[in-house]
Design an enzyme around this catalytic site. Sequence first.
Site, PDB file in Angstrom:
ATOM      1  N   TYR A 106     -32.875 -53.816  15.032  1.00 54.48           N
ATOM      2  CA  TYR A 106     -33.512 -52.531  14.768  1.00 54.48           C
ATOM      3  C   TYR A 106     -33.338 -51.683  16.019  1.00 54.48           C
ATOM      4  O   TYR A 106     -34.099 -51.789  16.970  1.00 54.48           O
ATOM      5  CB  TYR A 106     -34.991 -52.702  14.403  1.00 54.48           C
ATOM      6  CG  TYR A 106     -35.728 -51.395  14.225  1.00 54.48           C
ATOM      7  CD1 TYR A 106     -35.182 -50.384  13.443  1.00 54.48           C
ATOM      8  CD2 TYR A 106     -36.952 -51.165  14.830  1.00 54.48           C
ATOM      9  CE1 TYR A 106     -35.836 -49.169  13.289  1.00 54.48           C
ATOM     10  CE2 TYR A 106     -37.628 -49.956  14.665  1.00 54.48           C
ATOM     11  CZ  TYR A 106     -37.060 -48.968  13.896  1.00 54.48           C
ATOM     12  OH  TYR A 106     -37.706 -47.755  13.742  1.00 54.48           O
ATOM     13  N   ASP A 147     -30.661 -51.750  11.012  1.00 51.50           N
ATOM     14  CA  ASP A 147     -30.835 -50.310  11.152  1.00 51.50           C
ATOM     15  C   ASP A 147     -30.363 -49.931  12.552  1.00 51.50           C
ATOM     16  O   ASP A 147     -31.058 -50.166  13.537  1.00 51.50           O
ATOM     17  CB  ASP A 147     -32.307 -49.961  10.938  1.00 51.50           C
ATOM     18  CG  ASP A 147     -32.588 -48.474  11.076  1.00 51.50           C
ATOM     19  OD1 ASP A 147     -31.666 -47.720  11.437  1.00 51.50           O
ATOM     20  OD2 ASP A 147     -33.743 -48.068  10.842  1.00 51.50           O
ATOM     21  N   HIS A 248     -35.714 -46.590   3.286  1.00 50.63           N
ATOM     22  CA  HIS A 248     -34.354 -47.133   3.369  1.00 50.63           C
ATOM     23  C   HIS A 248     -34.031 -47.890   2.080  1.00 50.63           C
ATOM     24  O   HIS A 248     -34.943 -48.402   1.412  1.00 50.63           O
ATOM     25  CB  HIS A 248     -34.220 -48.122   4.522  1.00 50.63           C
ATOM     26  CG  HIS A 248     -34.356 -47.534   5.884  1.00 50.63           C
ATOM     27  ND1 HIS A 248     -33.304 -47.412   6.752  1.00 50.63           N
ATOM     28  CD2 HIS A 248     -35.440 -47.041   6.535  1.00 50.63           C
ATOM     29  CE1 HIS A 248     -33.721 -46.884   7.887  1.00 50.63           C
ATOM     30  NE2 HIS A 248     -35.016 -46.651   7.787  1.00 50.63           N
TER      31      HIS A 248
END
Length: 258
Positions: A106, A147, A248
Amino acid sequence: MRLASFNINGIKARLPRLLEWLDETRPAVACLQEIKTADEGFPAAEFEKIGYGAIWHGQKGFNGVAMLADGQQPVEVRRGLAGEPEDEHSRYLEAEVFGLRIAGIYLPNGNPVPGPKFDYKLRWMERLRRRMAEIAAEEVPAAVLGDFNVIPEDKDVWAPAAMASDALMQPESRDAYARLLGDGWTDALDTLNPRGGVWTFWDYQAGAWQRDHGFRIDHALLSPELADRLVAAGVDKDHRGREKASDHAPVWVEVRAD
């Protein structure tokens, strides 16, 4: 074998949606981001009930990453990135699973620009690059999923002008991402969708989902040893439109078993 990534935006709030997605798509490995819970609050038992082993690196209220494996317990290799001992953010988790090396990330958002958060983003990307180089040197089939908070090219956003001042699209962010590809990693989604127009994120604001005003920031990078086995890649877009969904959508790649 399907490898997937899903920024769940709060694992407790989205648990029904997450379990629904796992049931419908049954990925072999699922990397999760923004679980937003301390380690002791991670709902491992819920995943065990449906046959998934789990490891996680939590943080109360923010960040947090996890990895699920269908019928197998991931063997943790590393949590966190070296190079900045004072960094306490839970953003990186690496494991051995199904004969692969999988890292779930992330990456920092970096807004506002300029500022210390953007500087931290760029330092984190350089630390990630060093770790990915170490993995590549082992010449193992590997994937880095998650991500990345980077829109790689203009074709990866509904309107480049709308995001021009955002940290996700700054030249420095894009250059750092491009260096990962230059090191030999393959962007699976881009490789199989070279014209772009594939989104993985739609903001909750301004009717972004309803107007399809999205962009691509969730990526799957494959080492040369695994890129040779790439079969398909995509986005489970319909899950973004469900009730109380994450902002998302899950991304996935399918690779041939060795």
